[in-house]
Design a protein around this motif. Sequence first.
Motif, PDB file in Angstrom:
ATOM      1  N   ALA A 241      16.877  28.502 -52.795  1.00  0.00           N
ATOM      2  CA  ALA A 241      17.411  28.641 -51.292  1.00  0.00           C
ATOM      3  C   ALA A 241      16.232  28.108 -50.411  1.00  0.00           C
ATOM      4  CB  ALA A 241      17.430  30.052 -50.970  1.00  0.00           C
ATOM      5  N   GLY A 242      14.928  28.520 -50.576  1.00  0.00           N
ATOM      6  CA  GLY A 242      13.556  28.032 -49.810  1.00  0.00           C
ATOM      7  C   GLY A 242      13.482  26.518 -49.704  1.00  0.00           C
ATOM      8  N   GLY A 243      13.831  25.964 -51.126  1.00  0.00           N
ATOM      9  CA  GLY A 243      13.658  24.471 -51.160  1.00  0.00           C
ATOM     10  C   GLY A 243      14.839  23.929 -50.476  1.00  0.00           C
ATOM     11  N   TYR A 244      15.888  24.081 -50.298  1.00  0.00           N
ATOM     12  CA  TYR A 244      16.942  23.590 -49.334  1.00  0.00           C
ATOM     13  C   TYR A 244      16.569  23.648 -48.063  1.00  0.00           C
ATOM     14  CZ  TYR A 244      21.524  22.447 -47.458  1.00  0.00           C
ATOM     15  OH  TYR A 244      22.528  22.081 -46.707  1.00  0.00           O
ATOM     16  N   TYR A 245      16.175  24.712 -47.613  1.00  0.00           N
ATOM     17  CA  TYR A 245      15.811  24.717 -45.978  1.00  0.00           C
ATOM     18  C   TYR A 245      14.689  23.896 -45.772  1.00  0.00           C
ATOM     19  CZ  TYR A 245      19.626  28.066 -45.478  1.00  0.00           C
ATOM     20  OH  TYR A 245      21.094  28.756 -45.614  1.00  0.00           O
ATOM     21  N   LEU A 246      13.570  24.000 -46.881  1.00  0.00           N
ATOM     22  CA  LEU A 246      12.632  23.148 -46.439  1.00  0.00           C
ATOM     23  C   LEU A 246      12.900  21.573 -46.440  1.00  0.00           C
ATOM     24  CD1 LEU A 246       9.627  22.806 -46.239  1.00  0.00           C
ATOM     25  CD2 LEU A 246       9.339  22.738 -48.855  1.00  0.00           C
ATOM     26  N   ALA A 247      13.940  21.084 -47.313  1.00  0.00           N
ATOM     27  CA  ALA A 247      14.490  19.738 -47.319  1.00  0.00           C
ATOM     28  C   ALA A 247      14.894  19.431 -46.217  1.00  0.00           C
ATOM     29  CB  ALA A 247      15.421  19.674 -48.595  1.00  0.00           C
ATOM     30  N   LYS A 248      16.021  20.371 -45.666  1.00  0.00           N
ATOM     31  CA  LYS A 248      16.712  20.099 -44.421  1.00  0.00           C
ATOM     32  C   LYS A 248      15.676  19.882 -43.189  1.00  0.00           C
ATOM     33  CE  LYS A 248      20.439  21.872 -43.063  1.00  0.00           C
ATOM     34  NZ  LYS A 248      21.479  22.643 -42.547  1.00  0.00           N
ATOM     35  N   TRP A 249      14.616  20.928 -43.160  1.00  0.00           N
ATOM     36  CA  TRP A 249      13.694  20.786 -42.091  1.00  0.00           C
ATOM     37  C   TRP A 249      12.745  19.543 -42.194  1.00  0.00           C
ATOM     38  CZ3 TRP A 249       7.980  22.320 -42.437  1.00  0.00           C
ATOM     39  CH2 TRP A 249       7.331  22.310 -41.278  1.00  0.00           C
ATOM     40  N   LEU A 250      12.286  18.982 -43.557  1.00  0.00           N
ATOM     41  CA  LEU A 250      11.505  17.829 -43.423  1.00  0.00           C
ATOM     42  C   LEU A 250      12.403  16.442 -43.887  1.00  0.00           C
ATOM     43  CD1 LEU A 250       8.888  18.998 -46.109  1.00  0.00           C
ATOM     44  CD2 LEU A 250       8.613  18.928 -43.755  1.00  0.00           C
ATOM     45  N   ASP A 251      13.693  16.655 -43.816  1.00  0.00           N
ATOM     46  CA  ASP A 251      14.685  15.429 -44.210  1.00  0.00           C
ATOM     47  C   ASP A 251      14.137  14.781 -45.183  1.00  0.00           C
ATOM     48  OD1 ASP A 251      16.528  13.852 -44.095  1.00  0.00           O
ATOM     49  OD2 ASP A 251      15.648  12.464 -42.705  1.00  0.00           O
ATOM     50  N   ALA A 252      13.895  15.641 -46.758  1.00  0.00           N
ATOM     51  CA  ALA A 252      13.480  15.096 -47.811  1.00  0.00           C
ATOM     52  C   ALA A 252      14.276  15.435 -49.122  1.00  0.00           C
ATOM     53  CB  ALA A 252      11.662  15.695 -48.043  1.00  0.00           C
ATOM     54  N   SER A 253      13.737  15.044 -50.233  1.00  0.00           N
ATOM     55  CA  SER A 253      14.787  15.404 -51.562  1.00  0.00           C
ATOM     56  C   SER A 253      14.843  16.885 -51.450  1.00  0.00           C
ATOM     57  CB  SER A 253      13.864  14.675 -52.807  1.00  0.00           C
ATOM     58  OG  SER A 253      14.345  15.385 -53.810  1.00  0.00           O
ATOM     59  N   ILE A 254      16.279  17.214 -51.697  1.00  0.00           N
ATOM     60  CA  ILE A 254      16.397  18.717 -51.979  1.00  0.00           C
ATOM     61  C   ILE A 254      15.747  19.125 -53.186  1.00  0.00           C
ATOM     62  CG2 ILE A 254      18.308  20.387 -52.194  1.00  0.00           C
ATOM     63  CD1 ILE A 254      20.018  18.587 -50.418  1.00  0.00           C
ATOM     64  N   ALA A 255      16.210  18.526 -54.292  1.00  0.00           N
ATOM     65  CA  ALA A 255      15.727  19.039 -55.802  1.00  0.00           C
ATOM     66  C   ALA A 255      14.190  19.021 -55.550  1.00  0.00           C
ATOM     67  CB  ALA A 255      16.318  18.153 -56.795  1.00  0.00           C
ATOM     68  N   GLY A 256      13.452  18.123 -55.108  1.00  0.00           N
ATOM     69  CA  GLY A 256      12.114  18.021 -54.912  1.00  0.00           C
ATOM     70  C   GLY A 256      11.478  19.203 -54.056  1.00  0.00           C
ATOM     71  N   ALA A 257      12.059  19.528 -53.229  1.00  0.00           N
ATOM     72  CA  ALA A 257      11.480  20.598 -52.266  1.00  0.00           C
ATOM     73  C   ALA A 257      11.583  21.847 -52.961  1.00  0.00           C
ATOM     74  CB  ALA A 257      12.523  20.635 -51.025  1.00  0.00           C
ATOM     75  N   MET A 258      12.940  22.208 -53.732  1.00  0.00           N
ATOM     76  CA  MET A 258      13.094  23.241 -54.608  1.00  0.00           C
ATOM     77  C   MET A 258      11.750  23.418 -55.594  1.00  0.00           C
ATOM     78  SD  MET A 258      17.099  23.149 -55.562  1.00  0.00           S
ATOM     79  CE  MET A 258      18.495  23.464 -53.999  1.00  0.00           C
ATOM     80  N   ILE A 259      11.429  22.416 -56.297  1.00  0.00           N
ATOM     81  CA  ILE A 259      10.397  22.532 -57.371  1.00  0.00           C
ATOM     82  C   ILE A 259       9.118  22.759 -56.559  1.00  0.00           C
ATOM     83  CG2 ILE A 259       9.201  21.379 -59.263  1.00  0.00           C
ATOM     84  CD1 ILE A 259      11.953  22.322 -59.723  1.00  0.00           C
ATOM     85  N   SER A 260       8.998  22.111 -55.464  1.00  0.00           N
ATOM     86  CA  SER A 260       7.806  22.331 -54.367  1.00  0.00           C
ATOM     87  C   SER A 260       7.636  23.845 -54.111  1.00  0.00           C
ATOM     88  CB  SER A 260       7.678  21.346 -53.322  1.00  0.00           C
ATOM     89  OG  SER A 260       7.751  20.053 -53.768  1.00  0.00           O
ATOM     90  N   VAL A 261       8.690  24.463 -53.723  1.00  0.00           N
ATOM     91  CA  VAL A 261       8.677  25.788 -53.631  1.00  0.00           C
ATOM     92  C   VAL A 261       8.446  26.390 -54.563  1.00  0.00           C
ATOM     93  CG1 VAL A 261       9.772  27.753 -52.727  1.00  0.00           C
ATOM     94  CG2 VAL A 261      10.209  25.736 -51.388  1.00  0.00           C
ATOM     95  N   ALA A 262       8.745  26.169 -55.814  1.00  0.00           N
ATOM     96  CA  ALA A 262       8.513  27.135 -56.887  1.00  0.00           C
ATOM     97  C   ALA A 262       6.973  26.826 -57.336  1.00  0.00           C
ATOM     98  CB  ALA A 262       9.280  26.653 -58.265  1.00  0.00           C
ATOM     99  N   GLY A 263       6.325  25.664 -57.007  1.00  0.00           N
ATOM    100  CA  GLY A 263       5.044  25.509 -57.129  1.00  0.00           C
ATOM    101  C   GLY A 263       4.002  26.055 -56.294  1.00  0.00           C
ATOM    102  N   ILE A 264       4.643  26.393 -55.071  1.00  0.00           N
ATOM    103  CA  ILE A 264       3.645  27.181 -53.819  1.00  0.00           C
ATOM    104  C   ILE A 264       3.781  28.624 -54.232  1.00  0.00           C
ATOM    105  CG2 ILE A 264       3.838  28.156 -51.684  1.00  0.00           C
ATOM    106  CD1 ILE A 264       5.084  25.296 -50.974  1.00  0.00           C
ATOM    107  N   LEU A 265       5.179  29.120 -54.624  1.00  0.00           N
ATOM    108  CA  LEU A 265       4.973  30.452 -55.346  1.00  0.00           C
ATOM    109  C   LEU A 265       4.201  30.940 -56.417  1.00  0.00           C
ATOM    110  CD1 LEU A 265       8.900  31.161 -55.064  1.00  0.00           C
ATOM    111  CD2 LEU A 265       6.993  32.119 -53.568  1.00  0.00           C
TER     112      LEU A 265
END
Length: 297
Positions: A241-265
């Motif tokens: 969920a966090g990665g999807y909204y991060l990707a929308k905000w950054l206009d970036a890869s959704i799947a990549g943002a999801m893993i990035s949020v997992a990495g931050i956690l």
Amino acid sequence: MMDFWIILTGSLVAATCGVLGCFLVLRKMAMVGDAISHSVLPGIAIAFLISGSRDSVLMLAGAAVLGLITVFLIQMLQQSGLQSDASIGIVFTALFAIGVILISLNASHIDLDLDCVLFGEIAYVPWDTWILNGYDMGPAAVWMLGGTLLLVLALIGLFYKQFKLCAFDPALAAAVGIPVVLFHYLLMGMVSVATVASFESVGAILVVGMLIVPASTAYLLTDRLSRMLLYSVLIGILSSAGGYYLAKWLDASIAGAMISVAGILFVLAFIFSPLHGLAARYLKRRRLKTGTGMAQA
């Protein structure tokens, strides 16, 4: 509605991979998931060449078979004296290369491209729907991943004690009569199925992140397997969920943002976990030094 389907798809991938990832992490086999995610490519290609169809069930079957072959070859090389990391590297690169060759040789009449298999695109999930008797049943990926999650939960639920004992003490499990090898290959088969079921949504490479990162984060937060499984699923869903909204905000890869949020956690857990975090260990050492100093005084 499109946001809902994308987040639901990511959450189903995260939940499935999160449950399996806990057992991989506990058994120190996290990179086997990486090996399987690459080495199942020949199984997908062969299933397509035999059937001439991209039917998901056939691809799952082909991938599951190749996943088990991958694990068998890795085990065989390890038993011959080769180190674990070298065995994994040799097997998955060789099988992945065979898959690439099979696809490239038949590229003129095969509707299967490596970018789709490896990287996927979760943003397209809402458009690929399952039509049953003229009714739109929703995204096909949601049904596929939902079925895979139910299969994984059913098997883990039925054999929870066996999987738990095999993960923590394989020698004891064998001593009490549990077929350790059978449950080992059953786990690897589930990893193979989960990997392929996630191909068209997040892609094989990013499945590895969902297999390892949420489970590793949960490992830092608790010493109980039941809680680790729950935390891993929750962390994966939060990452989706966090990665999807991060990707929308950054206009970036959704799947990549999801893993990035997992990495931050994971980083947050690594630093602030009350059990194994850097901060907790620092405070513990500081208390020990203070106590030692007061005792000497």
